[in-house]
Design a protein around this motif. Sequence first.
Motif, PDB file in Angstrom:
ATOM      1  N   ARG A 149       0.830  -1.207   0.000  1.00 34.42           N
ATOM      2  CA  ARG A 149       0.000   0.000   0.000  1.00 34.42           C
ATOM      3  C   ARG A 149       0.866   1.259   0.000  1.00 34.42           C
ATOM      4  NH1 ARG A 149      -1.074   2.951   4.155  1.00 34.42           N
ATOM      5  NH2 ARG A 149      -0.527   1.284   5.621  1.00 34.42           N
ATOM      6  N   ILE A 150       1.921   1.244   0.822  1.00 36.83           N
ATOM      7  CA  ILE A 150       2.800   2.412   0.904  1.00 36.83           C
ATOM      8  C   ILE A 150       3.508   2.656  -0.426  1.00 36.83           C
ATOM      9  CG2 ILE A 150       4.921   3.255   2.010  1.00 36.83           C
ATOM     10  CD1 ILE A 150       3.929   1.829   4.571  1.00 36.83           C
ATOM     11  N   LEU A 151       3.776   1.591  -1.161  1.00 34.27           N
ATOM     12  CA  LEU A 151       4.458   1.705  -2.449  1.00 34.27           C
ATOM     13  C   LEU A 151       3.479   1.972  -3.599  1.00 34.27           C
ATOM     14  CD1 LEU A 151       7.003  -1.216  -1.929  1.00 34.27           C
ATOM     15  CD2 LEU A 151       7.592   1.215  -2.165  1.00 34.27           C
ATOM     16  N   LYS A 152       2.220   2.238  -3.254  1.00 31.41           N
ATOM     17  CA  LYS A 152       1.171   2.607  -4.218  1.00 31.41           C
ATOM     18  C   LYS A 152       0.892   1.493  -5.233  1.00 31.41           C
ATOM     19  CE  LYS A 152       2.245   7.544  -3.851  1.00 31.41           C
ATOM     20  NZ  LYS A 152       2.590   8.790  -4.571  1.00 31.41           N
ATOM     21  N   MET A 153       0.917   0.253  -4.744  1.00 38.44           N
ATOM     22  CA  MET A 153       0.592  -0.880  -5.599  1.00 38.44           C
ATOM     23  C   MET A 153      -0.912  -1.111  -5.575  1.00 38.44           C
ATOM     24  SD  MET A 153       3.722  -3.464  -4.544  1.00 38.44           S
ATOM     25  CE  MET A 153       3.188  -4.775  -5.651  1.00 38.44           C
ATOM     26  N   GLY A 154      -1.478  -1.367  -6.753  1.00 39.95           N
ATOM     27  CA  GLY A 154      -2.901  -1.650  -6.857  1.00 39.95           C
ATOM     28  C   GLY A 154      -3.237  -3.031  -6.317  1.00 39.95           C
ATOM     29  N   ALA A 155      -4.523  -3.293  -6.150  1.00 41.67           N
ATOM     30  CA  ALA A 155      -4.973  -4.562  -5.585  1.00 41.67           C
ATOM     31  C   ALA A 155      -4.549  -5.755  -6.437  1.00 41.67           C
ATOM     32  CB  ALA A 155      -6.493  -4.539  -5.424  1.00 41.67           C
ATOM     33  N   LYS A 156      -4.453  -5.553  -7.748  1.00 37.21           N
ATOM     34  CA  LYS A 156      -4.094  -6.653  -8.638  1.00 37.21           C
ATOM     35  C   LYS A 156      -2.617  -6.635  -9.041  1.00 37.21           C
ATOM     36  CE  LYS A 156      -8.712  -7.170 -10.625  1.00 37.21           C
ATOM     37  NZ  LYS A 156      -9.510  -7.230 -11.884  1.00 37.21           N
ATOM     38  N   GLN A 157      -1.852  -5.727  -8.452  1.00 34.97           N
ATOM     39  CA  GLN A 157      -0.431  -5.639  -8.786  1.00 34.97           C
ATOM     40  C   GLN A 157       0.406  -6.445  -7.798  1.00 34.97           C
ATOM     41  OE1 GLN A 157      -0.088  -1.289  -8.844  1.00 34.97           O
ATOM     42  NE2 GLN A 157       0.358  -1.383 -11.042  1.00 34.97           N
ATOM     43  N   SER A 158       1.478  -7.007  -8.292  1.00 34.84           N
ATOM     44  CA  SER A 158       2.412  -7.755  -7.444  1.00 34.84           C
ATOM     45  C   SER A 158       3.825  -7.495  -7.933  1.00 34.84           C
ATOM     46  CB  SER A 158       2.109  -9.262  -7.482  1.00 34.84           C
ATOM     47  OG  SER A 158       2.281  -9.769  -8.806  1.00 34.84           O
ATOM     48  N   LEU A 176      16.022   2.271  -9.714  1.00 33.24           N
ATOM     49  CA  LEU A 176      16.308   3.052  -8.521  1.00 33.24           C
ATOM     50  C   LEU A 176      15.840   2.305  -7.279  1.00 33.24           C
ATOM     51  CD1 LEU A 176      15.083   6.590  -9.690  1.00 33.24           C
ATOM     52  CD2 LEU A 176      17.429   5.685  -9.762  1.00 33.24           C
ATOM     53  N   GLU A 177      16.461   2.625  -6.159  1.00 33.84           N
ATOM     54  CA  GLU A 177      16.012   2.093  -4.881  1.00 33.84           C
ATOM     55  C   GLU A 177      14.541   2.465  -4.673  1.00 33.84           C
ATOM     56  OE1 GLU A 177      17.110   2.534  -0.118  1.00 33.84           O
ATOM     57  OE2 GLU A 177      18.519   3.243  -1.655  1.00 33.84           O
ATOM     58  N   ASN A 178      13.776   1.499  -4.131  1.00 32.24           N
ATOM     59  CA  ASN A 178      12.331   1.628  -3.858  1.00 32.24           C
ATOM     60  C   ASN A 178      11.464   1.462  -5.092  1.00 32.24           C
ATOM     61  OD1 ASN A 178      12.662   1.955  -1.078  1.00 32.24           O
ATOM     62  ND2 ASN A 178      12.908   4.172  -1.276  1.00 32.24           N
ATOM     63  N   ASP A 179      12.076   1.171  -6.254  1.00 28.31           N
ATOM     64  CA  ASP A 179      11.266   0.725  -7.388  1.00 28.31           C
ATOM     65  C   ASP A 179      10.644  -0.627  -7.059  1.00 28.31           C
ATOM     66  OD1 ASP A 179      11.773   2.906  -8.970  1.00 28.31           O
ATOM     67  OD2 ASP A 179      13.303   1.925 -10.205  1.00 28.31           O
ATOM     68  N   ARG A 224       6.933   2.887 -10.205  1.00 27.98           N
ATOM     69  CA  ARG A 224       7.651   3.918  -9.442  1.00 27.98           C
ATOM     70  C   ARG A 224       6.669   5.049  -9.112  1.00 27.98           C
ATOM     71  NH1 ARG A 224      12.754   6.259 -12.380  1.00 27.98           N
ATOM     72  NH2 ARG A 224      13.511   4.146 -11.877  1.00 27.98           N
ATOM     73  N   ASP A 225       6.426   5.203  -7.824  1.00 24.31           N
ATOM     74  CA  ASP A 225       5.507   6.255  -7.365  1.00 24.31           C
ATOM     75  C   ASP A 225       4.154   6.147  -8.069  1.00 24.31           C
ATOM     76  OD1 ASP A 225       4.883   8.392  -5.708  1.00 24.31           O
ATOM     77  OD2 ASP A 225       5.427   9.879  -7.213  1.00 24.31           O
ATOM     78  N   GLY A 226       3.700   4.909  -8.230  1.00 22.76           N
ATOM     79  CA  GLY A 226       2.381   4.668  -8.814  1.00 22.76           C
ATOM     80  C   GLY A 226       2.338   4.628 -10.322  1.00 22.76           C
TER      81      GLY A 226
END
Length: 380
Positions: A149-158, A176-179, A224-226
Amino acid sequence: NHECDLALLKIEDGKFFEGITPMQIGDTPPIRTPVLAAGYPMGGNEISVTQGIISRIECRRYSHSYYGFFLAAQLDAAINPGNSGGPIIFDGKVVGIAFQGNSNGDGIGYMIHSDVIRHFLKDADDGKIDGFGKIGVHIADLINPDARRILKMGAKQSGILVCDVDKTSKSEPRLLENDVITSIDGFAIMNNANVLNERGENVFFKNIADRKRLGDIVKVGILRDGKEFLSEVTLTKPSYKVGPYLFDKRPRYIIAGGFVFSELSLSFLDELGNKVPPNIIDLLGEDNDPVDAETIVLTQVLGDESNMGYQNMGCEILESVNGKKIKTLKELADIVDAQEDGALTFKFESKTKVILDAKHIKDSAQSILKRYNIKSDRNL
């Protein structure tokens, strides 16, 4: 290639092949498939053929290389000393090569997957082995829902989290780091870092890159950032601070004033057994930067008047000589050879310093070799 425990053999007498029909290399079949293992377990003069079932296909560490984590198939056919290198046969084709077992369980043996065999043969086409490439990132799984959630991943994203990017990594756009890496060459990456390949095998995502050669490009999906996009990553040569096992070569070393310096390797750690100090254990799996650098370790000090007071040193990582950072054994040898007099100062990563008289250690070099029955002060 010791990474994947495979070698090509050349028969000098061509008559050996008269009357012999070669077997084709097929594809490793799915789990629950009955296969035959042929070889000479525990020796013998007649070939032994046993039947077993492929019970699992996954990435495993290959015993010839601490860093070799490649696709393998588990089978319950007996795999014993003498089976290694023997074919695993299905439908008249070689679908794997027996290479290791697991002594902690009963009837657990492993074969090299046909994907790895084909990679090795393709790699050897030009007469030299380049090995397997790497993407150049350190990753973590994303099983934790809050992290996703914090990484702005959607419900169907992995996908998996990029924790760090090697300086030698080559990608465009650059990772980049945090990608979040969501896919590799079109295969969706699950939150546990696995993918389902085209055969339905649930394997570590790196297996997709292992199909390609060093210098090839893999396409990875990035979040990256959604925002989603593709990055092209060039597979680069791995280089580790602790070098691989030395199966077919003599250890490289140089002796200067009784100080024995060598390249840090897994073989050296094996010699230490359970006495490996924490500062060296921490280097396992760490990447070298630059890739052509070597980690130089002081293995021991051969006692002599010229090194009095330093005889108990060992397992120290060399940082610099006379203030110059040392990257290779050859560089170390050149500095020692060039200095005829004055102070020769070794500094180690532990911040320990050793100050020697250059002329004194040169004058004592031959007597040290003679005393310890050593033929040469170096093997570079």
